[in-house]
Design an enzyme around this catalytic site. Sequence first.
Site, PDB file in Angstrom:
ATOM      1  N   GLY A 379       0.629  -1.269   0.112  1.00 62.90           N
ATOM      2  CA  GLY A 379      -0.142   0.050  -0.055  1.00 62.90           C
ATOM      3  C   GLY A 379       0.908   1.118  -0.074  1.00 62.90           C
ATOM      4  O   GLY A 379       0.282   2.335   0.175  1.00 62.90           O
ATOM      5  N   GLU A 500       9.717   5.655  -5.475  1.00 57.67           N
ATOM      6  CA  GLU A 500      10.873   4.769  -6.181  1.00 57.67           C
ATOM      7  C   GLU A 500      11.314   5.796  -7.213  1.00 57.67           C
ATOM      8  O   GLU A 500      11.812   5.369  -8.499  1.00 57.67           O
ATOM      9  CB  GLU A 500      10.112   3.698  -6.870  1.00 57.67           C
TER      10      GLU A 500
END
Length: 575
Positions: A379, A500
């Site tokens: 999540g 990321e």
Amino acid sequence: MSALLPVAGPAAVRRAALALIRRDVRGFTALLALNALAALAGLAGPWLLGRIIDEVSAGAGTRTVDLLALAIVTGALAQLLLSRQARYVAHRFGERTSARVREQFADRALALPPAAVERAGSGDLTTRGTTDVAAVGTALRDAAPDVFVSLVQIVFVVGAIVAVQPLLGACATVGMVGIWSGARWYLRRARSGYLDEGAANSALAEVLAATASGARTVEALGLQERRIAVGEAAVEECRRTRERTLFLRNVFFPVVSASYTVPVVVVLLTGGLLHAHGLVSLGSAVAAALFVRQLEPPLDTIVVWIDQLQSSGAAFARVEGLADAPQTPPARSAAPVDDRIEVTDVRYAYDGRDDVLHGVGLTIRPGERLAVVGPSGSGKTTLGRLLAGMDEPRSGTVAVGGVPIAGLDPDRLRRQVVLVTQEHHVFLGTLRDNLQIAAPDAGDTELLAALAAVGWSHELPNGLDTELGAGGHRLDGARAQQLALARVVLADPHTVILDEATALLDPTAARHTERALAAVLKGRTVVAIAHRLHTAHDADRVAVMEDGRLTEVGPHDDLVANDGPYAALWQSWNR
């Protein structure tokens, strides 16, 4: 795919077309007037030829014939000049209108919420913005003027036949029943056929884009055969829809072509009978027959373009459908009182499925660097999207300064919160153009400083003036990602969410870039979502997500000492 982005209905398409005409009334009026004059000039030849026949039959001399012949040449020359000017005006009108369609589409596409675009798939939006917009432009520039001119010519020619002899005009009209019937049969089926074809094209584009972008994942997981099967199914659907529209054309075109000769035959036979009984002169009968022959070129033009117009009409319906798509909502609340972010008992589910976040609660202090870690599917990215205002929670609140983030005005939201993901985009244009997207007024010194801040060391042939993208210098994934991070530096938001964001850089470059960013972003709130735990080591606090729940929050050292889920991740990372 196409069901997710709306398709405008016939009434909406007509309203949109009328709105485009109203925006260029002068050009459209000039188009009407010139085409009408050209059509009138074209009627002079057959009528004057009929006069010559009648005058010769009555015993007129060569002087009369010469004058009438000169009038025929004058009319033909006038028609040529008027037609040329009409086409020029029509093309200018079409280009201006086509530009408005493209600009309107771009504005609507940029106003779409990111979630709506993701649900629809990039293939659908890309197809509408390229193939469909191009088809609409072609219709406005070429097909629509040609068809309009042809319709004007048909109306005037039929009117001329009626003026010569009402009965012959009625015969010509009855003779065109076959054309009318074939057109009605075709038009009732063509719109749905071309809409299906457009949807199939969008689906195929989405499949190809997803397979190409995920090629490495497909190869790593051995999914080649599955993706090939999906691609073949999409190609088969495209083939099926195109065969359907091809069948419609194969029925329509022969029927209309065969119907061309019917009005000529009917008028010639009727005119001969009327002349034999003294009801019409020979010249009038010949003029009426010549007028009917003049119907073939405009009818042929309409037949040639009617298929393009149906295809373009379906494309316009898809382009105009964005007007009914959900748009980014306007501001619904006041400005935040501060930069504190509060996540309170948040639950979230994608498209009515089971919740992927379960009662998440978190406070992010201004200027704090928070790392969100956890296994894949826990999540983390969903939480980042909620923090960036891209989605709204099913229940609970995500607020900044007491104001729901998703309710902020888009401009205010982008100034305050920026989400940087693994996805990166290099736009056609120079390196300078790509950077100034985030800061249009930034000078070269600021642009170079932003590049230096993210560790950019790549020497380009022409520096900031180097052309990027197709036909220019191609950046690899790592450089493209650094370019995206440089835009963040230029945008200068208060809160930056890095999902990321350095994933495509090698570990050493990623570490260097993150440290450079940390220096640049000092004093700003930074939420870093990452699998590389060195990011967590440098953070003020670490939030651990597991199965959509927040299980631990605290400084790196404290969580390692607690010997909980984070400690297990850290030990695994350092083996």
